[in-house]
Scaffold this active site. Sequence first.
Site: not given
Length: 263
Positions: A116, A113, A156-158
């Site tokens: 964010l 991860h 892959v977050e924000v």
Amino acid sequence: MRGKPTVYDLQSAKGRRKWLQLHVDSGQEAAAAVEAGIVILSCEPDHSLEPIRAAAPTAFVSAGMPHGLVSSPQEAIREGFKILKRGADAVYCSHSPFFIEAMAREGIPVTGHVGLVPNWATWTNFRAVGRSADEALKVLRKAKDLENAGCACVEVEVVPVELADHITRNTHMITMGMGCGNACDTQYLFSCDVLGTNTGHYPRHAARYADFAALERELQAKRVEALKAFAADVASGSYPEPKHEVHMSAEALEGFLSKADRL
């Protein structure tokens, strides 16, 4: 695709196919997701994992390893195999590459991860991460660290679309994009946002297609209404009626009473 996707299938389709992905909380949601054509699922490793696996046998399921659960590579390996044994196809892990590499060396597919990461949010706050050149480089470096550790997938977050696109084009990992436009290999959302079961904050990237919270409030009101009616009938003597009762014959009752007195 016939059967359940594997890591090999996902990586072989990289750059040629966009996958839908959903975080689900129950077997019912998992079954609905698969019926809707969503075959990449994620979930918590709690009591819902087995029902989700049973309800979605053709889905690729990534189950989370609780952050802080392990404190050594050996523990990470042990817990990772436990999660796989319970039915997961990959282990989501927000721990450092130190732990991820240990699992990957044993053949455990790991989802890392970047961007964010809620479990690391004290270092970034809950906001878009990577909008400046220097911060984007930090995100890219973390993605490379996960790749070098052996991750099969990376959430892959924000992060900015441009950064998500660069990461996706320059890694063999499957990028699972949330709040990254259409740049990643999967388009990833949470069922609580999509279905409207979330009663709290909806992030900017969320899209709500139903209002299950309102339906649940209506259902709860009907539960209370029905139970109050039941209580009122008991209080008034309307329940139970003769049709709800079972009685002994006079002969059976006489025989019972004659023997009961001897006990």
